[in-house]
Design a protein around this motif. Structure first.
Motif, PDB file in Angstrom:
ATOM      1  N   SER A   1      -2.728  25.455  11.613  1.00 16.76           N
ATOM      2  CA  SER A   1      -2.671  24.484  10.444  1.00 16.76           C
ATOM      3  C   SER A   1      -3.973  23.933  10.175  1.00 16.76           C
ATOM      4  O   SER A   1      -4.928  23.475  11.002  1.00 16.76           O
ATOM      5  CB  SER A   1      -1.751  23.259  10.695  1.00 16.76           C
ATOM      6  N   ILE A   2      -4.215  23.876   8.901  1.00 17.79           N
ATOM      7  CA  ILE A   2      -5.503  23.365   8.312  1.00 17.79           C
ATOM      8  C   ILE A   2      -5.309  22.506   6.923  1.00 17.79           C
ATOM      9  O   ILE A   2      -4.272  22.585   6.192  1.00 17.79           O
ATOM     10  CB  ILE A   2      -6.377  24.707   7.676  1.00 17.79           C
ATOM     11  N   ALA A   3      -5.984  21.122   7.233  1.00 11.47           N
ATOM     12  CA  ALA A   3      -5.941  20.430   6.065  1.00 11.47           C
ATOM     13  C   ALA A   3      -7.182  19.995   5.595  1.00 11.47           C
ATOM     14  O   ALA A   3      -8.221  19.781   6.473  1.00 11.47           O
ATOM     15  CB  ALA A   3      -5.115  19.133   6.212  1.00 11.47           C
ATOM     16  N   ILE A   4      -7.429  19.747   4.300  1.00 10.54           N
ATOM     17  CA  ILE A   4      -8.960  18.975   3.727  1.00 10.54           C
ATOM     18  C   ILE A   4      -8.348  17.915   3.016  1.00 10.54           C
ATOM     19  O   ILE A   4      -7.570  17.679   2.330  1.00 10.54           O
ATOM     20  CB  ILE A   4      -9.329  20.027   2.618  1.00 10.54           C
ATOM     21  N   VAL A   5      -9.071  16.416   3.721  1.00 12.71           N
ATOM     22  CA  VAL A   5      -8.988  15.463   3.321  1.00 12.71           C
ATOM     23  C   VAL A   5     -10.193  15.006   2.288  1.00 12.71           C
ATOM     24  O   VAL A   5     -11.196  15.293   2.696  1.00 12.71           O
ATOM     25  CB  VAL A   5      -8.882  14.367   4.146  1.00 12.71           C
ATOM     26  N   ASP A   6      -9.981  14.593   0.997  1.00  9.23           N
ATOM     27  CA  ASP A   6     -10.971  14.293   0.137  1.00  9.23           C
ATOM     28  C   ASP A   6     -10.749  13.206  -0.776  1.00  9.23           C
ATOM     29  O   ASP A   6      -9.673  12.949  -0.953  1.00  9.23           O
ATOM     30  CB  ASP A   6     -11.388  15.405  -0.674  1.00  9.23           C
ATOM     31  N   ALA A   7     -12.144  12.433  -1.065  1.00  5.76           N
ATOM     32  CA  ALA A   7     -11.855  11.039  -1.891  1.00  5.76           C
ATOM     33  C   ALA A   7     -11.471  11.375  -3.296  1.00  5.76           C
ATOM     34  O   ALA A   7     -10.841  10.739  -3.794  1.00  5.76           O
ATOM     35  CB  ALA A   7     -12.986  10.429  -1.714  1.00  5.76           C
ATOM     36  N   GLU A   8     -11.709  12.561  -3.820  1.00  4.90           N
ATOM     37  CA  GLU A   8     -11.614  13.178  -5.019  1.00  4.90           C
ATOM     38  C   GLU A   8     -10.109  13.536  -5.307  1.00  4.90           C
ATOM     39  O   GLU A   8      -9.536  14.299  -4.408  1.00  4.90           O
ATOM     40  CB  GLU A   8     -12.447  13.884  -5.652  1.00  4.90           C
ATOM     41  N   ASN A   9      -9.547  13.100  -6.547  1.00  2.00           N
ATOM     42  CA  ASN A   9      -8.022  13.505  -6.813  1.00  2.00           C
ATOM     43  C   ASN A   9      -7.811  14.710  -7.667  1.00  2.00           C
ATOM     44  O   ASN A   9      -7.380  14.599  -8.739  1.00  2.00           O
ATOM     45  CB  ASN A   9      -7.356  12.252  -7.429  1.00  2.00           C
ATOM     46  N   GLU A  10      -8.822  15.751  -7.013  1.00  2.00           N
ATOM     47  CA  GLU A  10      -8.619  16.959  -8.026  1.00  2.00           C
ATOM     48  C   GLU A  10      -8.962  18.090  -7.101  1.00  2.00           C
ATOM     49  O   GLU A  10      -9.394  18.111  -6.022  1.00  2.00           O
ATOM     50  CB  GLU A  10      -9.550  16.987  -9.024  1.00  2.00           C
ATOM     51  N   LEU A  11      -8.599  19.213  -7.670  1.00  2.19           N
ATOM     52  CA  LEU A  11      -9.081  20.730  -6.824  1.00  2.19           C
ATOM     53  C   LEU A  11     -10.420  20.565  -6.572  1.00  2.19           C
ATOM     54  O   LEU A  11     -11.410  20.453  -7.242  1.00  2.19           O
ATOM     55  CB  LEU A  11      -8.496  21.936  -7.598  1.00  2.19           C
ATOM     56  N   PRO A  12     -10.820  21.530  -5.345  1.00  2.00           N
ATOM     57  CA  PRO A  12     -12.312  21.173  -4.929  1.00  2.00           C
ATOM     58  C   PRO A  12     -13.120  22.039  -5.824  1.00  2.00           C
ATOM     59  O   PRO A  12     -12.573  23.201  -6.602  1.00  2.00           O
ATOM     60  CB  PRO A  12     -12.111  22.015  -3.588  1.00  2.00           C
ATOM     61  N   TYR A  13     -14.280  21.635  -5.986  1.00  2.00           N
ATOM     62  CA  TYR A  13     -15.210  22.385  -7.102  1.00  2.00           C
ATOM     63  C   TYR A  13     -16.530  22.341  -6.741  1.00  2.00           C
ATOM     64  O   TYR A  13     -16.874  21.585  -5.949  1.00  2.00           O
ATOM     65  CB  TYR A  13     -14.962  21.539  -8.541  1.00  2.00           C
ATOM     66  N   GLU A  14     -17.358  23.057  -7.311  1.00  2.00           N
ATOM     67  CA  GLU A  14     -18.997  23.229  -7.096  1.00  2.00           C
ATOM     68  C   GLU A  14     -19.714  22.122  -7.790  1.00  2.00           C
ATOM     69  O   GLU A  14     -19.254  21.886  -8.682  1.00  2.00           O
ATOM     70  CB  GLU A  14     -19.279  24.712  -7.622  1.00  2.00           C
ATOM     71  N   ARG A  15     -20.513  21.579  -7.004  1.00  2.00           N
ATOM     72  CA  ARG A  15     -21.347  20.420  -7.591  1.00  2.00           C
ATOM     73  C   ARG A  15     -22.648  20.778  -8.264  1.00  2.00           C
ATOM     74  O   ARG A  15     -23.083  20.002  -9.286  1.00  2.00           O
ATOM     75  CB  ARG A  15     -21.582  19.527  -6.444  1.00  2.00           C
ATOM     76  N   PRO A  16     -23.333  21.926  -7.894  1.00  2.00           N
ATOM     77  CA  PRO A  16     -24.637  22.070  -8.715  1.00  2.00           C
ATOM     78  C   PRO A  16     -24.565  22.112 -10.066  1.00  2.00           C
ATOM     79  O   PRO A  16     -25.208  21.797 -10.812  1.00  2.00           O
ATOM     80  CB  PRO A  16     -24.948  23.267  -8.027  1.00  2.00           C
ATOM     81  N   PRO A  17     -23.414  22.540 -10.787  1.00  2.00           N
ATOM     82  CA  PRO A  17     -23.392  22.939 -12.335  1.00  2.00           C
ATOM     83  C   PRO A  17     -23.144  21.517 -13.083  1.00  2.00           C
ATOM     84  O   PRO A  17     -23.604  21.468 -14.155  1.00  2.00           O
ATOM     85  CB  PRO A  17     -22.075  23.623 -12.362  1.00  2.00           C
ATOM     86  N   LEU A  18     -22.823  20.283 -12.244  1.00  2.00           N
ATOM     87  CA  LEU A  18     -22.779  19.049 -12.822  1.00  2.00           C
ATOM     88  C   LEU A  18     -24.174  18.573 -13.537  1.00  2.00           C
ATOM     89  O   LEU A  18     -24.033  18.037 -14.714  1.00  2.00           O
ATOM     90  CB  LEU A  18     -22.265  18.111 -11.789  1.00  2.00           C
ATOM     91  N   SER A  19     -25.074  18.910 -13.150  1.00  2.00           N
ATOM     92  CA  SER A  19     -26.429  18.494 -13.452  1.00  2.00           C
ATOM     93  C   SER A  19     -26.864  19.474 -14.576  1.00  2.00           C
ATOM     94  O   SER A  19     -28.074  19.252 -15.204  1.00  2.00           O
ATOM     95  CB  SER A  19     -27.448  17.979 -12.545  1.00  2.00           C
ATOM     96  N   LYS A  20     -26.325  20.561 -14.689  1.00  2.00           N
ATOM     97  CA  LYS A  20     -26.747  21.550 -15.611  1.00  2.00           C
ATOM     98  C   LYS A  20     -25.855  21.954 -16.678  1.00  2.00           C
ATOM     99  O   LYS A  20     -25.912  21.262 -17.803  1.00  2.00           O
ATOM    100  CB  LYS A  20     -27.305  22.957 -14.818  1.00  2.00           C
ATOM    101  N   ALA A  21     -24.868  23.101 -16.632  1.00  2.00           N
ATOM    102  CA  ALA A  21     -24.292  23.323 -17.685  1.00  2.00           C
ATOM    103  C   ALA A  21     -23.080  22.305 -17.804  1.00  2.00           C
ATOM    104  O   ALA A  21     -22.849  22.053 -19.376  1.00  2.00           O
ATOM    105  CB  ALA A  21     -23.424  24.678 -17.224  1.00  2.00           C
ATOM    106  N   TYR A  22     -22.570  21.785 -16.967  1.00  2.00           N
ATOM    107  CA  TYR A  22     -21.586  20.608 -17.437  1.00  2.00           C
ATOM    108  C   TYR A  22     -22.368  19.497 -18.326  1.00  2.00           C
ATOM    109  O   TYR A  22     -21.794  18.873 -19.075  1.00  2.00           O
ATOM    110  CB  TYR A  22     -21.019  19.943 -16.044  1.00  2.00           C
ATOM    111  N   LEU A  23     -23.382  18.952 -18.000  1.00  2.00           N
ATOM    112  CA  LEU A  23     -24.175  17.769 -18.523  1.00  2.00           C
ATOM    113  C   LEU A  23     -24.490  18.239 -20.083  1.00  2.00           C
ATOM    114  O   LEU A  23     -24.463  17.573 -20.831  1.00  2.00           O
ATOM    115  CB  LEU A  23     -25.173  17.382 -17.704  1.00  2.00           C
ATOM    116  N   ARG A  24     -24.848  19.545 -20.159  1.00  2.00           N
ATOM    117  CA  ARG A  24     -25.322  20.030 -21.517  1.00  2.00           C
ATOM    118  C   ARG A  24     -24.093  20.100 -22.340  1.00  2.00           C
ATOM    119  O   ARG A  24     -24.240  20.441 -23.641  1.00  2.00           O
ATOM    120  CB  ARG A  24     -25.924  21.410 -21.273  1.00  2.00           C
TER     121      ARG A  24
END
Length: 420
Positions: free
Chosen positions: A39-62
């Motif tokens: 059995s495997i579980a992932i606990v995370d502070a964010e309430n959404e499906l896991p995502y890549e972070r590098p695009p946040l300061s690039k394509a997402y911010l644009r």
């Protein structure tokens, strides 16, 4: 399981992963790919499906992409692979004797193996006005969403910190017609991670785009009216108008619960080559893991990069599955600003030579770093071939001369045939 609505026991997992960033997700995926049936579980502070972070300061911010476009996997993937996502909560404490964690909502979760992939949080400024509305950090989707939402009426932005995040954000904002000033306390941009030639190139690149770059400049306070930022006062008294401020001055690893539980932590969680901590059955991976790197002369390093996180996740899966660990490959990094791509392989700290290969004026060149006559790292600007071929040189610690490396008629891969 998704979300958390009650206080009490959730049961126990064979592998409990804290953090749904690249390292945590890679651990879970590598375990399943390796045939792990527990059995495997992932606990995370964010309430959404896991995502890549590098695009946040690039394509997402644009405004060129939405978070749904860079999810690691669809919701169906997690269900089909029996990986439980426990979202919207943090782990507040770890009981190493009982093999359980306690979440912020009071939920206790047991584990056989605990993988700490909690990453870090943006370092905050301590100057007056740092908590005003309109002052942003850029670490997760919520940060990026708030920042992007503030751009519509923004005319002037001040970015505090001339590292990768600050410069990527500067490029994105300029492309959205915002007037940008970058403030860096050191005498050059990217001073902690590269040499003067690369720093100068990026200063010129951003200034040519219209960005104001202020070096050797400190911040005295952030000025506000009615609770919202209106300006930034520098240490020399100069006041810069600002509708918004982005603070990019580093990351603090999230290790407090492990440290309180007795796990050895120094600038992150200390781990070995398999990412094992000082306490049995607890691993640490990604941005918060501090390990001895053969590519840093055996010194301890804590690296913030996607490839490093991927390697760590695979190493932990191998350790849990008792399969061979292929070992660490040279670390590598990238940054995309405007139409310019920087790709770095290896760690340049401690170099005694920096060889220029190509022409910075043509926006295509590399810097090859040597220590004791051997290649330890490369910074490659719009030079994909040098980056691809340089990986082998760094992995081998290939000996090379300045003359060989500076000669662009010589392909780097030809030097890799030399016996180290």
């Amino acid at each position: 399981m998704s979300g958390e609505s009650s206080v009490g026991e959730l049961g126990s997992y064979d592998v409990l992963i804290v953090g749904a960033g690249q390292a945590g997700v890679q651990t879970a995926m590598s375990l399943r790919q390796g045939g792990f049936s527990g059995s495997i579980a992932i606990v995370d502070a964010e309430n959404e499906l896991p995502y890549e972070r590098p695009p946040l300061s690039k394509a997402y911010l644009r405004g060129d992409a939405e978070v749904g476009e860079f999810r690691f996997r669809s919701a169906d993937y997690w269900a089909k692979n029996s990986i439980d996502l426990i979202s919207g909560t943090t782990v507040e404490s770890v009981d190493v004797e009982a093999h359980e964690v306690l979440t912020g909502m009071g939920l206790r979760i047991g584990y056989s193996h605990l993988v700490w992939a909690a990453g870090g949080r943006a370092r905050r400024l301590t100057v007056p006005g740092a908590d005003l509305s309109g002052v942003f950090s850029l670490r997760n989707h919520a940060d990026a969403e708030r920042l992007r939402g503030s751009l519509a009426g923004a005319r002037n932005a001040v970015i505090i910190g001339g590292g990768y995040i600050g410069l990527e954000a500067a490029a994105a904002l300029v492309q959205r017609a915002v007037s940008v000033t970058v403030i860096e306390v050191q005498e050059r941009l990217l001073a902690r991670v590269t040499c003067a030639a690369v720093s100068d190139f990026y200063s010129d690149l951003h200034r040519a785009s219209g960005t104001t770059v202020l070096l050797s400049s400190g911040v005295e306070q952030i000025l506000g009216e009615r609770g919202h930022v209106v300006g930034v006062q520098l240490s020399d008294g100069q006041i810069l108008p600002a509708d918004l401020v982005i603070v990019g001055v580093g990351l603090i690893p999230n290790v407090e619960p492990l440290a309180a539980a007795g796990v050895v932590c120094t600038n992150g969680v200390e781990v070995d080559g398999d990412c094992r901590t000082s306490v049995a059955h607890i691993f640490a991976v990604g941005d918060c893991a501090n390990y001895k790197s053969p590519f840093a002369g055996g010194m301890r390093v804590r690296l913030e990069s996607v490839p490093n996180a991927v390697e760590h996740g695979k190493a932990v899966a191998s350790a849990i599955l008792s399969t061979p660990n292929e070992g660490m490959t040279p670390p590598w990094f990238w940054s995309h600003q405007f139409d310019t791509r920087l790709q770095t392989v290896g760690l340049q700290a401690g170099h005694d030579e920096a060889i220029l290969r190509g022409e910075p004026g043509q926006s295509k060149f590399s810097i090859v770093y040597l220590r004791g006559g051997r290649v330890i790292a490369l910074d490659c600007i719009n030079s994909i071939a040098d980056f691809a071929q340089g990986k082998l040189l760094v992995a081998q610690g290939t000996p090379a001369t300045a003359e060989e490396l500076a000669d662009t008629s010589i392909q780097l891969k030809s030097l890799a045939t030399k016996v180290p």
